[in-house]
Design an enzyme around this catalytic site. Structure first.
Site, PDB file in Angstrom:
ATOM      1  N   GLU A  32     -14.916  86.236 -79.621  1.00  0.00           N
ATOM      2  CA  GLU A  32     -14.280  87.528 -79.872  1.00  0.00           C
ATOM      3  C   GLU A  32     -13.469  87.501 -81.152  1.00  0.00           C
ATOM      4  O   GLU A  32     -13.418  88.491 -81.895  1.00  0.00           O
ATOM      5  CB  GLU A  32     -13.384  87.895 -78.682  1.00  0.00           C
ATOM      6  N   ASP A  63     -12.421  82.163 -76.615  1.00  0.00           N
ATOM      7  CA  ASP A  63     -12.159  81.484 -77.882  1.00  0.00           C
ATOM      8  C   ASP A  63     -10.749  81.762 -78.384  1.00  0.00           C
ATOM      9  O   ASP A  63     -10.112  82.742 -78.007  1.00  0.00           O
ATOM     10  CB  ASP A  63     -13.181  81.878 -78.941  1.00  0.00           C
TER      11      ASP A  63
END
Length: 418
Positions: A182, A87
């Site tokens: 994350e 991400d």
């Protein structure tokens, strides 16, 4: 031992391909992963791993990619995991990223073409001083680049391909883990460590060439919900208590000259509002709280609560709830118990011809939580810089060194095994 060489520009090709896939995570989402589009990149990575001949590569329902490179050593070698996240930050758009490779950088200002007010200047980015003659990759000025952490993804994928292509390089079993979310503190919420089956790990999510990070912030998240009193604004005197203004008072009452990201450095922590929303009747503020020491972290949470209490006293008909939740803790407590993880990482960096820089990181990685989940996991440089913003950049040559470091880590663990 063979050294990795990026002769066909496969590294740049992978990286520029990955950054064009929008994988921005969403802290307000309750799904796992928080955005389905993160799986778009996961599927690409799995397909490439399968094409390499890594037969067990797969994407699970939660958006995690798992893969195994089998051992080719006769020794009993600890199983090592390399981990990066898919991400990108919610702080800046990752949609329609247009990567630009600035070949043979010579110290000039880099003006990004889609917004010429976005300029990378050496005096503002000191690490650029070490990049003369290198190739710098940026976005075009309207988005972040996504080097955090698609640089790490690229480097792990390049190292995996190299090891598969060169079975003469001896190594133990290598596990690959790519995580979602994350950037919003949920990167390993659904990671299956039993399935992963690793003994030690390395996240590839650091900045400056040669850095190995064995210490992170400890981190909490806080949600403040204020219930005010809403009335018709034309008849509100002595009655209305605006939740919006109460939340604004709380934020403005926090110290500005300390305990704020823009006024702290090194081992100093902070209380940082990251989202404000609401109406006169109810408003919400979300904060991140950071400190290297757990006791100090708790004190910051107590300070936030005391600030809210002090403000709310001026609004007798309003109420509030402050919910503080643990996000991750300083991984140094765990890593100090396994010094070989750092020692072997330092040795691998040296073998790549780099001076190691063992240091702390003013942030966190998946390795923070993985360490406390039983997988000791320091952080290795990936060559990403100025992350979470439009000035984000990466160096091709630094990324090549990161690939070599990953390969070296696998080799060092095999050499040290019996």
């Amino acid at each position: 031992m063979l050294n990795y060489q990026n002769k066909t520009n496969s590294l740049e090709n992978r990286f520029t391909k990955y950054v064009q896939i929008d994988t921005q995570s969403d802290p307000l989402s309750e799904t796992v992963p928080s955005t389905a589009k993160q799986k778009d990149l996961g599927r690409v990575l799995v397909d490439e791993l399968l094409e390499m001949g890594i037969a067990d590569a797969h994407l699970d329902d939660f958006g995690y990619v798992y893969a195994t490179i089998p051992s080719n050593s006769e020794k009993t070698v600890p199983v090592i995991c390399f981990c990066s996240h898919m991400d990108t930050s919610p702080d800046c758009s990752g949609k329609n990223v247009k990567p630009i490779i600035h070949v043979n950088y010579q110290g000039q200002d880099l003006v990004l073409p889609d917004d010429e007010t976005i300029i990378l200047k050496m005096e503002e980015h000191p690490d650029l001083k070490d990049q003369i003659g290198n190739d710098i990759i940026t976005a075009s000025g309207t988005t972040l680049l996504g080097a955090d952490n698609k640089a790490g993804l690229t480097e792990i994928m390049e190292a995996a391909a190299f090891l598969v292509q060169h079975p003469e390089i001896k190594h133990g079993t290598i596990k690959i883990l790519f995580t979602p979310d994350e950037e919003i503190g949920r990167g390993v919420d659904k990671a299956d460590l039993k399935k992963l089956g690793a003994d030690f790990g390395y996240t590839i999510d650091g900045e400056t060439l040669g850095s190995i990070e064995d210490e992170t912030f400890s981190a909490d998240g806080a949600v403040l919900t204020v219930n005010g009193v809403s009335t018709h604004p034309g008849f509100a005197k002595g009655k209305m208590e605006s939740a919006i203004k109460i939340v604004a008072d709380v934020v403005s009452s926090l110290p500005a000259d300390c305990l704020s990201p823009e006024s702290t450095e090194l081992k100093e922590g902070f209380i940082h509002p990251v989202n404000l929303s609401g109406s006169v009747e109810q408003a919400e503020a979300r904060f991140i709280i950071r400190a290297f020491d757990d006791e100090q972290l708790q004190a910051y949470g107590e300070l936030l609560d005391a600030t809210v209490q002090n403000i709310i006293e001026d609004y007798p008909n309003s109420t509030y709830e402050l919910k503080i939740t643990e996000q991750y803790r300083n991984m140094k407590k765990v890593l100090d118990q396994y010094p070989q993880v750092i020692e072997y990482g330092v040795e691998a960096i040296k073998r790549a011809g780099i001076v190691p820089k063992q240091q702390s990181i003013r942030g966190g990685t998946d390795g923070s939580r993985l360490s406390f989940m039983g997988l000791p996991c320091p952080n290795i440089f990936a060559g990403e810089h100025a992350f979470h913003g439009k000035q984000e950049w990466a160096s091709v040559q630094d990324m090549e060194k990161a690939v070599q470091t990953i390969i070296n880590i696998a080799v060092v663990w095999e050499e040290k095994a019996e």
